[in-house]
Design an enzyme around this catalytic site. Sequence first.
Site, PDB file in Angstrom:
ATOM      1  CB  SER A   1      56.809  38.972  42.331  1.00  0.00           C
ATOM      2  OG  SER A   1      56.820  39.852  41.231  1.00  0.00           O
TER       3      SER A   1
ATOM      4  CE1 TYR B   1      63.350  42.944  34.618  1.00  0.00           C
ATOM      5  CE2 TYR B   1      64.599  41.217  35.714  1.00  0.00           C
ATOM      6  CZ  TYR B   1      63.505  42.064  35.666  1.00  0.00           C
ATOM      7  OH  TYR B   1      62.580  42.013  36.654  1.00  0.00           O
TER       8      TYR B   1
ATOM      9  NE  ARG C   1      48.594  38.869  36.051  1.00  0.00           N
ATOM     10  CZ  ARG C   1      47.789  39.739  36.645  1.00  0.00           C
ATOM     11  NH1 ARG C   1      46.542  39.397  36.915  1.00  0.00           N
ATOM     12  NH2 ARG C   1      48.219  40.945  36.966  1.00  0.00           N
TER      13      ARG C   1
ATOM     14  N   GLY D   1      48.627  31.429  43.216  1.00  0.00           N
ATOM     15  CA  GLY D   1      48.954  32.844  43.041  1.00  0.00           C
ATOM     16  C   GLY D   1      47.911  33.744  43.680  1.00  0.00           C
TER      17      GLY D   1
ATOM     18  NE  ARG E   1      41.638  30.418  42.409  1.00  0.00           N
ATOM     19  CZ  ARG E   1      42.829  30.547  41.804  1.00  0.00           C
ATOM     20  NH1 ARG E   1      43.822  29.739  42.094  1.00  0.00           N
ATOM     21  NH2 ARG E   1      43.024  31.511  40.916  1.00  0.00           N
TER      22      ARG E   1
ATOM     23  CB  THR F   1      51.343  37.506  42.793  1.00  0.00           C
ATOM     24  OG1 THR F   1      51.357  37.359  44.213  1.00  0.00           O
ATOM     25  CG2 THR F   1      50.724  36.259  42.178  1.00  0.00           C
TER      26      THR F   1
ATOM     27  CG  HIS G   1      52.485  34.874  33.707  1.00  0.00           C
ATOM     28  ND1 HIS G   1      53.857  34.953  33.586  1.00  0.00           N
ATOM     29  CD2 HIS G   1      52.129  35.937  34.458  1.00  0.00           C
ATOM     30  CE1 HIS G   1      54.291  36.029  34.218  1.00  0.00           C
ATOM     31  NE2 HIS G   1      53.255  36.640  34.768  1.00  0.00           N
TER      32      HIS G   1
ATOM     33  CG  ASP H   1      55.092  32.748  31.134  1.00  0.00           C
ATOM     34  OD1 ASP H   1      55.690  33.701  31.673  1.00  0.00           O
ATOM     35  OD2 ASP H   1      54.179  32.127  31.715  1.00  0.00           O
TER      36      ASP H   1
ATOM     37  CG  ASP I   1      51.501  28.766  38.511  1.00  0.00           C
ATOM     38  OD1 ASP I   1      51.110  28.685  37.333  1.00  0.00           O
ATOM     39  OD2 ASP I   1      52.282  29.661  38.894  1.00  0.00           O
ATOM     40  N   GLY I   2      48.159  27.693  38.492  1.00  0.00           N
ATOM     41  CA  GLY I   2      47.076  28.185  37.651  1.00  0.00           C
ATOM     42  C   GLY I   2      45.777  27.481  37.963  1.00  0.00           C
ATOM     43  N   GLY I   3      44.871  28.199  38.631  1.00  0.00           N
ATOM     44  CA  GLY I   3      43.529  27.666  38.871  1.00  0.00           C
ATOM     45  C   GLY I   3      43.420  26.688  40.023  1.00  0.00           C
TER      46      GLY I   3
HETATM   47  C1  LIG Z   1      48.465  39.926  40.238  1.00  0.00           C
HETATM   48  C2  LIG Z   1      49.411  38.923  39.661  1.00  0.00           C
HETATM   49  C3  LIG Z   1      50.750  39.245  39.531  1.00  0.00           C
HETATM   50  C4  LIG Z   1      51.645  38.312  39.024  1.00  0.00           C
HETATM   51  N1  LIG Z   1      52.974  38.639  38.975  1.00  0.00           N
HETATM   52  C5  LIG Z   1      53.858  37.724  38.508  1.00  0.00           C
HETATM   53  C6  LIG Z   1      55.240  38.015  38.485  1.00  0.00           C
HETATM   54  O1  LIG Z   1      55.675  39.083  38.911  1.00  0.00           O
HETATM   55  N2  LIG Z   1      56.067  37.074  37.984  1.00  0.00           N
HETATM   56  C7  LIG Z   1      55.622  35.859  37.528  1.00  0.00           C
HETATM   57  O2  LIG Z   1      56.407  35.023  37.089  1.00  0.00           O
HETATM   58  N3  LIG Z   1      54.310  35.551  37.576  1.00  0.00           N
HETATM   59  C8  LIG Z   1      53.431  36.442  38.051  1.00  0.00           C
HETATM   60  N4  LIG Z   1      52.098  36.117  38.099  1.00  0.00           N
HETATM   61  C9  LIG Z   1      51.660  34.754  37.735  1.00  0.00           C
HETATM   62  C10 LIG Z   1      51.694  33.839  38.963  1.00  0.00           C
HETATM   63  O3  LIG Z   1      53.010  33.553  39.347  1.00  0.00           O
HETATM   64  C11 LIG Z   1      51.012  32.506  38.717  1.00  0.00           C
HETATM   65  O4  LIG Z   1      51.546  31.908  37.567  1.00  0.00           O
HETATM   66  C12 LIG Z   1      49.496  32.592  38.605  1.00  0.00           C
HETATM   67  O5  LIG Z   1      48.969  33.594  39.426  1.00  0.00           O
HETATM   68  C13 LIG Z   1      48.896  31.236  38.980  1.00  0.00           C
HETATM   69  O6  LIG Z   1      47.543  31.234  38.801  1.00  0.00           O
HETATM   70  P1  LIG Z   1      46.450  31.453  39.988  1.00  0.00           P
HETATM   71  O7  LIG Z   1      46.476  32.908  40.297  1.00  0.00           O
HETATM   72  O8  LIG Z   1      45.199  30.996  39.342  1.00  0.00           O
HETATM   73  O9  LIG Z   1      46.843  30.596  41.164  1.00  0.00           O
HETATM   74  C14 LIG Z   1      51.185  37.042  38.602  1.00  0.00           C
HETATM   75  C15 LIG Z   1      49.837  36.724  38.731  1.00  0.00           C
HETATM   76  C16 LIG Z   1      48.954  37.639  39.260  1.00  0.00           C
HETATM   77  C17 LIG Z   1      47.508  37.257  39.408  1.00  0.00           C
END
Ligand SMILES: Cc1cc2nc3c(=O)[nH]c(=O)nc-3n(C[C@H](O)[C@H](O)[C@H](O)COP(=O)(O)O)c2cc1C
Length: 381
Positions: free
Chosen positions: A109, A135, A271, A323, A304, A81, A268, A161, A300-302
Amino acid sequence: MTSKKRLCLDDFEKDAEGCLDPMLWNFYKGGADEEVTLRDSHAAYLRYRLRPKVLRDVSRRDLSTTILGHKVSFPCGISPTAFHKGAHPDGEIATARAAASAGVFMSLSCGANVQIEDITKAAPGGLRMMQTLIYKNKNITELFLRRAENAGYNALLVTVDFATYGHRRNEKEFDLYGVVKTNPAYKKLKCVNMEMMGIKEEADQFKAAGDKLLWEYNDTSDDSATWDYIRRLKKISSIPIVVKGILTGEMAREAVGAGVDGIMVSAHGGRQLDTAIAPLDALPEVVEAVKGSNVEVYIDGGVRTGTDIIKALALGARAAFIGRPVIYGLACEGEEGVKEVLGLLKNEFSRAMAFTGCARIEDIDKSLVSHRRWMYYDSKL
Ligand SMILES: Cc1cc2nc3c(=O)[nH]c(=O)nc-3n(C[C@H](O)[C@H](O)[C@H](O)COP(=O)(O)O)c2cc1C
């Protein structure tokens, strides 16, 4: 030791809201568009219920497993993150130290506020992945790879993604990138590794655009990239390649075909594509698609709670990553807060193993979960 008793990750989230300025709180917590995938990512875990096993000897539980051949203390890791210095002045240094002391992987990140090499110096014994986008200027991606290799990172985590930047209404409302560019109080949020690239072409662009590229690093993501580029990375890399952001069996098969070492099933954090399938719902088809290969699958994702982790493993993941909870830990207590977040999850996971009759990670299988399509209903979904 911390002064306040927090009993679960949600407690950290509640307290973090009070510690962070509203712009950053909204940036961290938010998702794309209507945030359906954001909410559904956690709700998906609640649609599975656990089927306990009793009268097994669980007196000595071994929570450890391996990720890419490296031993981790429990099947959890830290997802990348951006902007950890927005949550705590020590930023990613604190995160790296906490991850190392907990014995789990940290992913740095591409939007970090700390140099790639300084993470290694701060936590030399830690396990780390370097995350990059693909990039437009491939020199940037490949320089990230080289710097990660030289700094002893254990893998390159390629976010796939990111054909374009998700529409996060919170960010737009607060004009996060505009504020960061113009308000000196937010200079700490610089993506310092982009600045360090030292590529002539890139330097010229910086000159032309002022500071712009430092902040708008997302705009340089290549929307013409294909699996051929993953094949190229695999060829030139001396460390494993993990792709992040796979949500279907078809894409998982293409990833296997491109020679990746690992797949992170991820939306992600809700997001990018809103209403995309929740990672946990996508997991079984991804696991099925990689069968017969050596590709490891993470999610990942959710995530907790410790019961979320055991459900992910029951459905075939090797580890579950977090994250936002890390950012909330940082915001509340810095390095100590991240340690506490990981410690809480580990204890919860250990208890979940005990109640499901699992003494070892290999004991966790599909028989532990039962799917209830409508068991968890969120009227907002
Ligand atoms: C504030 C924030 C910044 C993030 N920045 C990146 C990033 O720079 N690169 C990336 O691949 N994923 C990024 N993510 C996604 C996270 O790697 C991850 O997939 C996600 O936060 C997992 O879900 P969770 O927050 O519910 O655990 C970001 C997520 C958040 C919340």
